[in-house]
Design an enzyme around this catalytic site. Structure first.
Site, mmCIF file in Angstrom:
data_model
loop_
_atom_site.group_PDB
_atom_site.id
_atom_site.type_symbol
_atom_site.label_atom_id
_atom_site.label_comp_id
_atom_site.label_asym_id
_atom_site.label_seq_id
_atom_site.Cartn_x
_atom_site.Cartn_y
_atom_site.Cartn_z
ATOM 1 N N HIS A 130 0.906 -1.181 0.039
ATOM 2 C CA HIS A 130 0.038 -0.119 -0.033
ATOM 3 C C HIS A 130 1.011 1.278 0.055
ATOM 4 O O HIS A 130 1.269 1.627 1.086
ATOM 5 C CB HIS A 130 -0.986 0.063 1.295
ATOM 6 C CG HIS A 130 -2.100 0.953 1.401
ATOM 7 N ND1 HIS A 130 -3.310 0.775 1.613
ATOM 8 C CD2 HIS A 130 -2.073 2.050 0.795
ATOM 9 C CE1 HIS A 130 -3.991 1.560 1.632
ATOM 10 N NE2 HIS A 130 -3.251 2.827 0.935
ATOM 11 N N ASP B 144 0.722 2.373 3.756
ATOM 12 C CA ASP B 144 -0.081 3.303 3.094
ATOM 13 C C ASP B 144 0.846 4.848 3.201
ATOM 14 O O ASP B 144 0.243 5.966 3.597
ATOM 15 C CB ASP B 144 -1.205 3.924 4.191
ATOM 16 C CG ASP B 144 -2.212 4.827 3.318
ATOM 17 O OD1 ASP B 144 -2.007 5.138 2.406
ATOM 18 O OD2 ASP B 144 -3.211 5.020 4.158
#
Ligand code: ZN
Length: 444
Positions: A61, A306
């Site tokens: 991610h 992320d």
């Protein structure tokens, strides 16, 4: 080309292996693994005494921001950050400009990666055209072009029927759908977790129900379609419980957790302001406890950063206006070795699994193993090395990191891709970024 790595503590969750051994690499692949291996005379030798040798770490991610937002990050800088942080592969999200919703954009990303990337890059395609949540993107075309998963990350998929069709279609190509679970109506424009901190600061809160409602819907749809659903940046105890139950029923459901949701709770916003603003928001200490349990017991498939680079000016705004997101590639591994292994007592094998075998399995990616014949992608760790997070030295263009100044025990020291050393070190003095050099020469 031959390389012999001597005397490392080889830790490979895919084979349940944790012992001191040598690894012989020939032509970019693992040729042998064992004690006191014979190597061809021309082989380069690498002494890994005192170091852990693990399968190459994979971050599923990452926002590389190219094409479209190259002031924040590029494929070159983002992958340099990844390699310096101990990763040999990243999956990049589709919210670029143009959005990666067609084979054309997928191929562009792969071409740029071939030219400029410091690690492997696996593109993730959008679920819906333009991330608009209205019509399915060209999933078949992107699958053919090389996406490894589908996601509208940054947005929830509000239309449940569209999500169902996406899952059915994705299953035809054996691709997982990664869901950014955020019910927009329930999220109601919240900027931090709804609770004590949002009340104290007088800003709009985002209820945990916004995430959990979508996770619950996805469990139902996974059961209906049999498709692979992966929950991105899972952040609440309730979401984790839903995934746990789905897995117990045998559904093909996986989830990831970010380092920041494991190392910080909502109180960090009081100290750090917008530097601790991300979506989903930091939750309560009880949520952190639950996530740590899921990480330890196997419900969580992988740690994913992320990594969301933003310009400092953007993050310097007041809490309600600053963009969501923090960077993570260059401190995630150290942070997790420090928190999960040293503080929580989670085994090295499990931590390595969360960064390698786990993501490879969940996304059916090459790597995640040191089995004979596999690509020689490896991450070498020094468990006792202490570092201080210093974002000013990073390879990434961005500095929006809530862990700046943290002293951490355990660090990645080297990555190898196809048996070749990638020599980048976030602890080395930063070099002037290219565009800064360009600006200086233009103005002078
Ligand atoms: Zn997201």
């Amino acid at each position: 080309m031959a390389l012999i790595i001597r005397n490392g503590r080889v830790c490979d969750p895919s084979q349940g292996l944790d012992k001191v051994a040598d690894i012989l690499v020939i032509d970019g692949r693992i040729a042998a693994l064992g004690e006191r291996l014979e190597a061809p005379p021309e082989a380069e030798a690498l002494d890994a005494s005192g170091l852990v040798v693990a399968p190459g770490f994979i971050d599923v991610h990452v926002h590389l921001r190219e094409p479209g937002f190259v002031a924040k990050e590029t494929i070159a800088t983002g992958t340099r950050a990844a390699a310096a942080g101990g990763f040999t592969a990243v999956c990049c999200m589709a919210n670029t400009s143009p959005v990666n919703d067609s084979p054309l954009v997928t191929r562009y990303i792969l071409d740029r990666a071939r030219e400029s990337a410091a690690c492997r890059v696996y593109p993730i395609g959008a679920v819906t055209k333009g991330l608009q949540g209205e019509a399915l993107a060209d999933i078949g075309g992107m699958a053919e072009a090389g996406v490894v998963a589908l996601s509208d990350d940054g947005h929830g998929i509000a239309n449940a029927n569209l999500m169902r069709r996406a899952l059915e279609y994705a299953a035809d190509f054996d691709l997982p759908v990664i869901d950014h679970c955020e019910n927009r109506d329930l999220a109601a424009g919240g900027v931090v977790n709804e609770g004590a901190v949002s009340t104290h600061l007088g800003v709009r809160g985002m209820t945990r129900a916004a995430e959990e409602a979508d996770v619950a819907r996805d469990v139902v749809l996974a059961s209906l379609t049999g498709a692979r659903v992966h929950i991105a940046h899972l952040s609440t105890a309730g979401s984790l419980e839903l995934v746990r139950r789905a897995q117990a029923e045998g559904l093909p459901m996986t989830c990831e957790v970010t380092p920041h949701h494991l190392a910080l709770d909502e109180s960090a916003v009081l100290e750090l302001g917008a530097l601790a603003k991300m979506n989903p928001p930091l939750r309560t200490a009880a949520d952190v406890e639950a996530l740590l349990e899921g990480v330890a017991d196997g419900v969580v498939a992988c740690i994913a950063t992320d990594h969301a680079p933003h310009a400092t000016l953007e993050k310097d705004q007041v809490l309600s206006h600053a963009p969501f997101g923090v960077t993570g590639l260059e401190c995630a591994v150290s942070l997790m070795l420090d928190r999960l292994h040293w503080r929580q007592g989670i085994s090295l094998m499990r931590v390595v699994e969360l960064f390698s075998t786990g993501p490879a399995r969940a996304f059916k990616l090459p790597g995640g193993t040191l089995q004979i014949g596999s690509p020689a992608d490896m991450t070498l760790l020094d468990l006792s090395r202490e570092t201080v997070v210093d974002a000013s030295r990073w390879q990434s263009k961005a500095r929006n990191c809530p862990f700046n100044g943290w002293r951490l025990k355990g660090a990645p020291v080297l990555t190898l891709i196809d048996g070749k050393r990638v020599t980048l070190d976030s602890a080395a003095p930063a070099k002037a970024p290219m565009e800064m050099v360009a600006t200086l020469s233009r103005t002078s």
